[in-house]
Design an enzyme around this catalytic site. Structure first.
Site, PDB file in Angstrom:
ATOM      1  N   ARG A  95      52.885  52.296  17.242  1.00  0.00           N
ATOM      2  CA  ARG A  95      52.764  51.141  16.330  1.00  0.00           C
ATOM      3  C   ARG A  95      53.816  51.176  15.225  1.00  0.00           C
ATOM      4  O   ARG A  95      54.289  50.128  14.786  1.00  0.00           O
ATOM      5  CB  ARG A  95      51.364  51.101  15.714  1.00  0.00           C
ATOM      6  CG  ARG A  95      50.340  50.563  16.698  1.00  0.00           C
ATOM      7  CD  ARG A  95      48.959  50.497  16.100  1.00  0.00           C
ATOM      8  NE  ARG A  95      48.038  49.844  17.017  1.00  0.00           N
ATOM      9  CZ  ARG A  95      46.730  50.016  17.007  1.00  0.00           C
ATOM     10  NH1 ARG A  95      46.194  50.837  16.131  1.00  0.00           N
ATOM     11  NH2 ARG A  95      45.968  49.377  17.852  1.00  0.00           N
TER      12      ARG A  95
ATOM     13  N   LYS B 176      32.300  48.339  29.597  1.00  0.00           N
ATOM     14  CA  LYS B 176      31.206  47.373  29.510  1.00  0.00           C
ATOM     15  C   LYS B 176      31.633  45.944  29.801  1.00  0.00           C
ATOM     16  O   LYS B 176      32.644  45.478  29.285  1.00  0.00           O
ATOM     17  CB  LYS B 176      30.608  47.414  28.111  1.00  0.00           C
ATOM     18  CG  LYS B 176      29.802  48.659  27.832  1.00  0.00           C
ATOM     19  CD  LYS B 176      29.158  48.561  26.470  1.00  0.00           C
ATOM     20  CE  LYS B 176      28.083  49.620  26.304  1.00  0.00           C
ATOM     21  NZ  LYS B 176      27.509  49.540  24.957  1.00  0.00           N
TER      22      LYS B 176
ATOM     23  N   GLY C  38      44.425  49.862  23.677  1.00  0.00           N
ATOM     24  CA  GLY C  38      44.682  51.304  23.496  1.00  0.00           C
ATOM     25  C   GLY C  38      44.625  52.137  24.762  1.00  0.00           C
ATOM     26  O   GLY C  38      45.531  52.929  25.040  1.00  0.00           O
TER      27      GLY C  38
ATOM     28  N   GLY D   1      41.839  44.072  20.215  1.00  0.00           N
ATOM     29  CA  GLY D   1      40.945  42.940  19.951  1.00  0.00           C
ATOM     30  C   GLY D   1      41.650  41.600  19.886  1.00  0.00           C
ATOM     31  O   GLY D   1      41.196  40.609  20.468  1.00  0.00           O
TER      32      GLY D   1
END
Length: 392
Positions: A36, A194, A347, A370
């Site tokens: 990053r 999930k 990630g 996100g």
């Protein structure tokens, strides 16, 4: 995207406030993964080279507001940037109300913005204090663009000029290219543990893509929906009807969600657990599925090789244990070899890209998790929306 771009502005002697995403892992006072920081350097260097007075801040971790702590300090980040620039970089601890000078062509790092009261709640007074520090606000943290906070959204309302940095501009252009005018066929690979965390993404993508590949724990829910025994594997039983609905929806469009024909299982989640290859129909009640088998992996690799656009978010197995990494490796290799425009984000995905050494073979790697997913869903990102408003 109709936003003001940093590269179109005169920066000489201007006070430039950059909100970057420097939220990197730190161990024993040293940055352990600097992807990053590397991604943020283009904007920082651009401003310095044009004689601006440059301030950069970021969040790091989840500290308690109003309380400084060493664990979440940006000091190791400032040291890392100083090394890259080959000159000292000051870290300014209490900066909200100013009281510090920045020389022309100098960079200072403003301490973790999440130490500031009102940052997370996007408090107006906090945002106005930030805005007073600068002539130009540069939003360059795509990774936090889905959150309206004082340093990503509030400051953009009040700064004299609010623009998009080089990284943010690249991210938006790459994502827009992949989603709004994709080369067909378009394939999306969505992995992870999930279904619930990626459900809205899967629903949105099921209307856009020609093939939707599900991997990891998500795939188990789809396997069970297809009538297979998945033993003790991770699964969300309450979402089986949703998985069936998505499979039917894709089928009606003449598209598919491929279901694994072979899987790699173990009895427990452990780094030393032996890997056993089985047909998807032969999973026993005490098995746990940790990867897809070679036939299934090859089928997915063939889909990737024929694609025009591939969007990848999430591994297809527990690749951090080598014996359960073959499926993710096969997909990574296909993504490296395909002629398609490839876009990867998140990630775990970046960790797999680094592990299998295909970093320079992916068309575009997004630094975001996100925000990347919310953009894929077609949601408006608040920190981008405010830049569009300011551009008008």
């Amino acid at each position: 995207m109709s936003v003001i771009k940093l590269i179109d502005l005169d920066l000489k002697d201007k006070r430039v406030f950059i909100r970057a995403d420097l939220n990197v892992p730190i161990k024993d006072g040293k940055v352990t993964s600097d992807a990053r920081i590397i991604a943020s350097m283009a904007t920082i260097k651009y401003c310095l080279d044009r004689g601006a007075r440059v301030m950069v801040t970021s969040h790091l971790g989840r500290p308690e507001e109003g309380i400084w702590n060493e664990e979440n300090s940006l000091k190791p980040v400032a040291d890392n940037i100083a090394e890259r620039l080959g000159k000292p970089v000051r870290l300014i601890k209490d900066w909200v109300n100013g009281g510090f000078d920045v020389a022309q062509g100098e960079l200072v790092v403003l301490e973790n913005c999440r130490f500031n009261k009102g940052e997370k709640k996007n408090d107006d007074a906090t945002a106005q204090s930030y805005a007073k520090l600068c002539d130009i606000f540069v939003m360059d943290a795509f990774g936090t663009a889905h959150r309206a906070e004082a340093s990503t959204h509030g400051i953009a309302k009040y700064a004299p000029v609010a623009c998009a940095g080089i990284l943010l501009t690249e991210e938006l252009e790459a994502l827009t290219k992949a989603l709004h005018s994709p080369a067909r066929p378009m394939v999306a690979i969505v992995g992870g543990s999930k279904v619930s965390t990626k459900l809205t993404v899967l629903e949105s993508l099921s209307e856009k893509v020609d093939q939707l590949v599900v991997g990891g724990g998500i795939a188990n829910t789809f396997l069970k929906a297809a009538g297979k025994n998945i033993g003790k594997s991770l699964c969300e039983d309450d979402l089986i009807p949703t998985a069936k609905m998505l499979m039917d929806k894709m089928k009606k469009r003449g598209a598919i969600i491929p279901i694994a024909v072979d899987v790699v299982v173990g009895k427990k989640f452990d780094a030393n657990e032996p890997a056993v290859l089985k047909d998807a129909d032969a999973v026993s009640d005490d098995d746990m599925i940790f990867d897809i088998g070679p036939k299934s992996a090859q089928e997915l690799a063939d889909i990737i090789m024929k694609a025009g656009t591939v969007v990848w978010n999430g591994p297809v197995g527990v690749f951090e244990f080598d014996q359960f990494g073959a499926g993710t490796y096969t997909i990574a290799k296909a993504i490296a070899d395909t002629k398609a425009f490839t876009l990867a984000g998140g990630g775990d995905t970046i960790a797999a890209i680094q592990k299998y050494g295909i970093y320079d073979k992916v068309s575009y790697i997004s630094t975001a998790g996100g925000a990347f997913l919310e953009f894929l869903e077609g949601k408006k990102l608040p920190a981008v929306e405010i830049l569009e408003l300011r551009a008008r």
